[in-house]
Design an enzyme around this catalytic site. Structure first.
Site, PDB file in Angstrom:
ATOM      1  N   ILE A  19       0.848  -1.202   0.000  1.00  0.00           N
ATOM      2  CA  ILE A  19       0.000   0.000   0.000  1.00  0.00           C
ATOM      3  C   ILE A  19       0.882   1.250   0.000  1.00  0.00           C
ATOM      4  CG2 ILE A  19      -1.924   1.194   1.131  1.00  0.00           C
ATOM      5  CD1 ILE A  19      -2.653  -1.482   2.462  1.00  0.00           C
ATOM      6  N   THR A  43      12.136  -5.435   4.499  1.00  0.00           N
ATOM      7  CA  THR A  43      11.984  -6.822   4.955  1.00  0.00           C
ATOM      8  C   THR A  43      11.639  -7.666   3.732  1.00  0.00           C
ATOM      9  OG1 THR A  43       9.586  -6.651   5.245  1.00  0.00           O
ATOM     10  CG2 THR A  43      10.962  -5.957   7.117  1.00  0.00           C
ATOM     11  N   THR A 138      -6.184  -1.540  10.338  1.00  0.00           N
ATOM     12  CA  THR A 138      -6.985  -2.559   9.664  1.00  0.00           C
ATOM     13  C   THR A 138      -8.327  -2.772  10.357  1.00  0.00           C
ATOM     14  OG1 THR A 138      -7.045  -4.958   9.307  1.00  0.00           O
ATOM     15  CG2 THR A 138      -5.637  -4.212  11.056  1.00  0.00           C
ATOM     16  N   ASP A 139      -9.291  -3.284   9.600  1.00  0.00           N
ATOM     17  CA  ASP A 139     -10.576  -3.642  10.216  1.00  0.00           C
ATOM     18  C   ASP A 139     -10.453  -4.900  11.077  1.00  0.00           C
ATOM     19  OD1 ASP A 139     -10.239  -5.499   8.153  1.00  0.00           O
ATOM     20  OD2 ASP A 139     -12.250  -5.258   7.320  1.00  0.00           O
ATOM     21  N   GLU A 140      -9.325  -5.616  10.954  1.00  0.00           N
ATOM     22  CA  GLU A 140      -9.192  -6.877  11.687  1.00  0.00           C
ATOM     23  C   GLU A 140      -9.125  -6.656  13.197  1.00  0.00           C
ATOM     24  OE1 GLU A 140      -6.591  -9.764   9.891  1.00  0.00           O
ATOM     25  OE2 GLU A 140      -6.859  -8.863   7.920  1.00  0.00           O
ATOM     26  N   TYR A 163      -1.392 -10.850  14.521  1.00  0.00           N
ATOM     27  CA  TYR A 163      -1.332  -9.649  13.673  1.00  0.00           C
ATOM     28  C   TYR A 163      -2.361  -8.625  14.131  1.00  0.00           C
ATOM     29  CZ  TYR A 163      -2.558  -6.600   9.744  1.00  0.00           C
ATOM     30  OH  TYR A 163      -2.881  -5.501   8.972  1.00  0.00           O
ATOM     31  N   LYS A 167      -1.879  -4.860  15.807  1.00  0.00           N
ATOM     32  CA  LYS A 167      -2.404  -3.618  15.204  1.00  0.00           C
ATOM     33  C   LYS A 167      -3.349  -2.918  16.182  1.00  0.00           C
ATOM     34  CE  LYS A 167      -1.799  -2.128  11.606  1.00  0.00           C
ATOM     35  NZ  LYS A 167      -0.725  -1.252  11.026  1.00  0.00           N
TER      36      LYS A 167
HETATM   37  P1  NAD Z   1       3.344  -4.872   3.370  1.00  0.00           P
HETATM   38  O1  NAD Z   1       3.732  -6.042   4.210  1.00  0.00           O
HETATM   39  O2  NAD Z   1       3.211  -5.053   1.903  1.00  0.00           O
HETATM   40  O3  NAD Z   1       4.404  -3.692   3.594  1.00  0.00           O
HETATM   41  C1  NAD Z   1       4.924  -3.375   4.833  1.00  0.00           C
HETATM   42  C2  NAD Z   1       6.183  -2.565   4.619  1.00  0.00           C
HETATM   43  O4  NAD Z   1       6.714  -2.203   5.911  1.00  0.00           O
HETATM   44  C3  NAD Z   1       7.293  -3.326   3.887  1.00  0.00           C
HETATM   45  O5  NAD Z   1       7.822  -2.513   2.863  1.00  0.00           O
HETATM   46  C4  NAD Z   1       8.327  -3.601   4.961  1.00  0.00           C
HETATM   47  O6  NAD Z   1       9.647  -3.650   4.466  1.00  0.00           O
HETATM   48  C5  NAD Z   1       8.120  -2.416   5.908  1.00  0.00           C
HETATM   49  N1  NAD Z   1       8.549  -2.720   7.278  1.00  0.00           N
HETATM   50  C6  NAD Z   1       8.241  -3.832   8.015  1.00  0.00           C
HETATM   51  N2  NAD Z   1       8.847  -3.744   9.224  1.00  0.00           N
HETATM   52  C7  NAD Z   1       9.501  -2.560   9.264  1.00  0.00           C
HETATM   53  C8  NAD Z   1      10.279  -1.902  10.249  1.00  0.00           C
HETATM   54  N3  NAD Z   1      10.514  -2.476  11.440  1.00  0.00           N
HETATM   55  N4  NAD Z   1      10.788  -0.693   9.951  1.00  0.00           N
HETATM   56  C9  NAD Z   1      10.569  -0.109   8.733  1.00  0.00           C
HETATM   57  N5  NAD Z   1       9.852  -0.703   7.759  1.00  0.00           N
HETATM   58  C10 NAD Z   1       9.320  -1.911   8.022  1.00  0.00           C
HETATM   59  O7  NAD Z   1       2.013  -4.323   4.019  1.00  0.00           O
HETATM   60  P2  NAD Z   1       0.786  -3.546   3.344  1.00  0.00           P
HETATM   61  O8  NAD Z   1      -0.208  -4.550   2.912  1.00  0.00           O
HETATM   62  O9  NAD Z   1       1.315  -2.544   2.403  1.00  0.00           O
HETATM   63  O10 NAD Z   1       0.183  -2.818   4.631  1.00  0.00           O
HETATM   64  C11 NAD Z   1       0.612  -1.514   5.001  1.00  0.00           C
HETATM   65  C12 NAD Z   1      -0.155  -1.079   6.241  1.00  0.00           C
HETATM   66  O11 NAD Z   1      -1.555  -1.096   5.963  1.00  0.00           O
HETATM   67  C13 NAD Z   1       0.057  -2.000   7.434  1.00  0.00           C
HETATM   68  O12 NAD Z   1       0.149  -1.203   8.577  1.00  0.00           O
HETATM   69  C14 NAD Z   1      -1.203  -2.850   7.463  1.00  0.00           C
HETATM   70  O13 NAD Z   1      -1.512  -3.252   8.782  1.00  0.00           O
HETATM   71  C15 NAD Z   1      -2.235  -1.878   6.930  1.00  0.00           C
HETATM   72  N6  NAD Z   1      -3.384  -2.474   6.251  1.00  0.00           N
HETATM   73  C16 NAD Z   1      -3.199  -3.393   5.248  1.00  0.00           C
HETATM   74  C17 NAD Z   1      -4.313  -3.895   4.579  1.00  0.00           C
HETATM   75  C18 NAD Z   1      -4.156  -4.881   3.438  1.00  0.00           C
HETATM   76  O14 NAD Z   1      -5.161  -5.410   2.952  1.00  0.00           O
HETATM   77  N7  NAD Z   1      -2.959  -5.127   2.942  1.00  0.00           N
HETATM   78  C19 NAD Z   1      -5.592  -3.501   4.946  1.00  0.00           C
HETATM   79  C20 NAD Z   1      -5.736  -2.562   5.990  1.00  0.00           C
HETATM   80  C21 NAD Z   1      -4.624  -2.045   6.617  1.00  0.00           C
HETATM   81  P1  TYD Z   2      -5.291 -12.743   3.372  1.00  0.00           P
HETATM   82  O1  TYD Z   2      -5.036 -12.215   1.994  1.00  0.00           O
HETATM   83  O2  TYD Z   2      -4.181 -13.460   4.082  1.00  0.00           O
HETATM   84  O3  TYD Z   2      -5.882 -11.547   4.242  1.00  0.00           O
HETATM   85  P2  TYD Z   2      -6.521 -11.545   5.749  1.00  0.00           P
HETATM   86  O4  TYD Z   2      -6.256 -12.841   6.394  1.00  0.00           O
HETATM   87  O5  TYD Z   2      -5.762 -10.433   6.376  1.00  0.00           O
HETATM   88  O6  TYD Z   2      -7.971 -11.259   5.559  1.00  0.00           O
HETATM   89  O7  TYD Z   2      -6.512 -13.760   3.275  1.00  0.00           O
HETATM   90  C1  TYD Z   2      -7.771 -13.349   2.823  1.00  0.00           C
HETATM   91  C2  TYD Z   2      -8.725 -14.510   3.034  1.00  0.00           C
HETATM   92  O8  TYD Z   2      -8.341 -15.601   2.198  1.00  0.00           O
HETATM   93  C3  TYD Z   2      -8.712 -15.053   4.451  1.00  0.00           C
HETATM   94  O9  TYD Z   2     -10.044 -15.416   4.819  1.00  0.00           O
HETATM   95  C4  TYD Z   2      -7.836 -16.295   4.367  1.00  0.00           C
HETATM   96  C5  TYD Z   2      -8.063 -16.780   2.952  1.00  0.00           C
HETATM   97  N1  TYD Z   2      -6.925 -17.457   2.292  1.00  0.00           N
HETATM   98  C6  TYD Z   2      -7.128 -18.690   1.650  1.00  0.00           C
HETATM   99  O10 TYD Z   2      -8.243 -19.253   1.653  1.00  0.00           O
HETATM  100  N2  TYD Z   2      -6.059 -19.273   1.020  1.00  0.00           N
HETATM  101  C7  TYD Z   2      -4.821 -18.695   1.014  1.00  0.00           C
HETATM  102  O11 TYD Z   2      -3.860 -19.294   0.436  1.00  0.00           O
HETATM  103  C8  TYD Z   2      -4.640 -17.431   1.654  1.00  0.00           C
HETATM  104  C9  TYD Z   2      -3.289 -16.753   1.668  1.00  0.00           C
HETATM  105  C10 TYD Z   2      -5.723 -16.845   2.278  1.00  0.00           C
END
Ligand code: NAD
Ligand code: TYD
Length: 353
Positions: A19, A43, A138-140, A163, A167
Site C-alpha cells: 500500500i 523486509t 486494519t478492520d481486523e 497480527y 495492530k
Molecule cells: P506490506 O507487508 O506489503 O508492507 C509493509 C512494509 O513495511 C514493507 O515494505 C516492509 O519492508 C516495511 N517494514 C516492516 N517492518 C519494518 C520496520 N521495522 N521498519 C521499517 N519498515 C518496516 O504491508 P501492506 O499490505 O502494504 O500494509 C501496510 C499497512 O496497511 C500496514 O500497517 C497494514 O496493517 C495496513 N493495512 C493493510 C491492509 C491490506 O489489505 N494489505 C488492509 C488494511 C490495513
Molecule cells: P489474506 O489475503 O491473508 O488476508 P486476511 O487474512 O488479512 O484477511 O486472506 C484473505 C482470506 O483468504 C482469508 O479469509 C484467508 C483466505 N486465504 C485462503 O483461503 N487461502 C490462502 O492461500 C490465503 C493466503 C488466504
C-alpha cells in the site's frame, strides 16, 4: 479540530510495501509541492523495485532511506534534518499467516515500532499544532462478524490473530499519545486491499500466480469466509483525504462495500485468468480445499458511512474492473513477482499453527 492540513514534508514509513508504494506514487503525482522521506527496512515484503518509476520520475521530491522504525536515533535524525510536518505510518508486519508462525516480530515492529515513531514525533514536534500523524490500520482489530452487521468506528476491539492484536495495540498507542500529549493524530481502519505490487503471499496475488503456473489454489476451510475487498488506489485516496481533512483525534473506517466469500473471489479470479490467458483446462479445476487457518475470522464488513458523510470519500473502482486490472498487472509484471519472491518465498502454505 477541523482544519485543512497541507503536508509539505512527509515521512512515509513502509513505503516500499504494497500500500505504501501505491500511496507514494499517487500522492507525489497529485501534489507537486510535496516532498517525501520514505523510510523502509526492506523486509521480505518491502522492495526497492516497487518504487523504480517513482524514484525516476520524482527524484528531487522522493528520498528513500533504508532503516527500521524501531531505530530511535535514526528517527530523531530524520525529524531534525527534514523538518517533517506529517507522518503517514504504514510500516508493519502485515500477514496473518506469518503472525501465526512467528508472533514476536509483529509485536516488535507493530507495537514497539509504532511507540518509537510516536515518541520521535512527540519530541520533534513539541506540541506543534500544525503537524499531523496518520496511522494506517486494519478492520481486523474488530474481530469477526457473523452473517449480519458491519464494523463502525464504535465497534469494540476484539482481535483474533497475533497480527490483529498487534495492530489493535498500535491503534491504542496512537490514541493515547493524542489524549496524553495532545498530539494531532488520525487513524484509519481499512478492509482487505488488492491491486498492483501486493506480495504474492496474500490471497489474491497468490491465487493469480498459482493459476498462471497451473498450481493448486489452496482455499482455507470451506471458502465461506467473507472479506470486503477494496482496490488499493481507493484506499490511498481515502488516506490522503483523512490526512488533509480528517478531524484530529478521529478514526475513519474505510471499506469497499464489496463483501465476497473467499471461494467466490477465487472463482472469479480463475475466470479472469482464463479470459486473459487461455489455458488447456479451466483454472477452477485447480481449486483445492485445505485445512482451515487457526483462529480464522468468519466475516469482515465495513460501514464506511463516516468517511463518506464527513470527507466525501466513496470507493471508485468496482471489483470486477479492479480484479481485471490486477490480473493484467501480474501477467505483465512476472519479473517483479520473481524478483520479490526469489530469495524468500516459494508459494508454500504458511500459518498452520
Ligand atoms: P506490506 O507487508 O506489503 O508492507 C509493509 C512494509 O513495511 C514493507 O515494505 C516492509 O519492508 C516495511 N517494514 C516492516 N517492518 C519494518 C520496520 N521495522 N521498519 C521499517 N519498515 C518496516 O504491508 P501492506 O499490505 O502494504 O500494509 C501496510 C499497512 O496497511 C500496514 O500497517 C497494514 O496493517 C495496513 N493495512 C493493510 C491492509 C491490506 O489489505 N494489505 C488492509 C488494511 C490495513
Ligand atoms: P489474506 O489475503 O491473508 O488476508 P486476511 O487474512 O488479512 O484477511 O486472506 C484473505 C482470506 O483468504 C482469508 O479469509 C484467508 C483466505 N486465504 C485462503 O483461503 N487461502 C490462502 O492461500 C490465503 C493466503 C488466504
Amino acid at each position: 479540530m477541523s482544519v485543512v492540513h497541507h503536508p509539505r514534508k512527509m515521512l512515509v514509513t513502509g513505503g516500499a510495501g504494497f500500500i505504501g508504494c501505491n500511496f507514494v506514487r499517487q500522492i507525489l503525482g497529485e501534489d507537486p509541492e510535496l516532498e517525501i522521506i520514505n523510510l523502509d527496512a526492506l523486509t521480505y515484503a518491502g522492495h526497492r523495485i516497487s518504487l523504480e518509476d517513482v524514484e525516476n520520475r520524482h527524484s528531487s521530491r522522493h528520498h528513500f532511506l533504508q532503516g527500521d522504525i524501531r531505530d530511535r536515533k535514526l528517527l530523531a535524525e530524520i525529524f531534525e534534518r527534514h523538518e517533517i510536518d506529517t507522518v503517514v505510518h504504514f510500516a508493519a508486519e502485515s500477514h496473518v499467516d506469518r503472525s501465526i508462525d512467528g508472533p514476536l516480530d509483529f509485536i516488535e515492529t507493530n507495537v514497539m515500532g509504532t511507540a518509537q515513531l510516536l515518541e520521535a514525533a512527540r519530541s520533534a514536534w513539541k506540541g506543534r499544532s500544525d503537524a499531523r500523524f496518520h496511522h494506517v490500520s486494519t478492520d481486523e482489530v474488530f474481530g469477526s462478524l457473523d452473517e449480519n452487521g458491519f464494523f463502525t468506528e464504535e465497534t469494540p476491539y476484539d482481535p483474533s490473530s497475533p497480527y490483529s492484536a498487534s495492530k489493535a495495540a498500535s491503534d491504542h498507542l496512537v490514541r493515547a499519545w493524542a489524549r496524553t500529549y495532545g498530539m494531532n493524530v488520525t487513524i484509519s481502519n481499512c478492509s482487505n486491499n488488492y491491486g498492483p505490487y501486493q506480495f504474492p503471499e496474500k490471497l489474491i496475488p497468490l491465487m493469480i500466480r498459482n493459476a498462471v503456473e497451473g498450481r493448486p489454489l489452496p482455499v482455507y476451510g470451506d471458502g465461506s469466509n467473507v472479506r470486503d475487498w477494496l482496490y488499493v488506489i481507493d484506499h490511498c485516496r481515502a488516506i490522503a483525504e483523512v490526512v488533509r481533512k480528517g478531524v484530529s483525534g478521529r478514526t475513519y473506517n474505510i471499506g469497499g462495500h464489496n463483501e465476497m466469500k473467499n471461494l467466490e473471489v477465487v472463482e472469479i479470479l480463475c475466470d479472469t485468468v482464463d479470459a486473459l490467458l487461455p489455458g488447456e483446462k479451466p483454472r477452477r479445476e485447480l481449486i483445492t480445499f485445505v485445512k482451515d487457518r487457526p483462529g480464522h475470522d468468519q466475516r469482515y464488513a465495513i460501514d464506511a458511512g463516516r468517511i463518506d458523510r464527513e470527507l466525501g470519500w466513496t470507493p471508485s473502482v468496482d471489483f470486477e474492473k479492479g480484479l481485471r486490472e490486477t490480473v493484467r498487472w501480474y501477467l505483465d509484471n512476472e519479473g517483479w513477482c520473481r524478483a520479490v519472491t526469489e530469495e524468500n518465498y516459494g508459494g508454500e502454505r504458511l500459518g498452520q499453527g
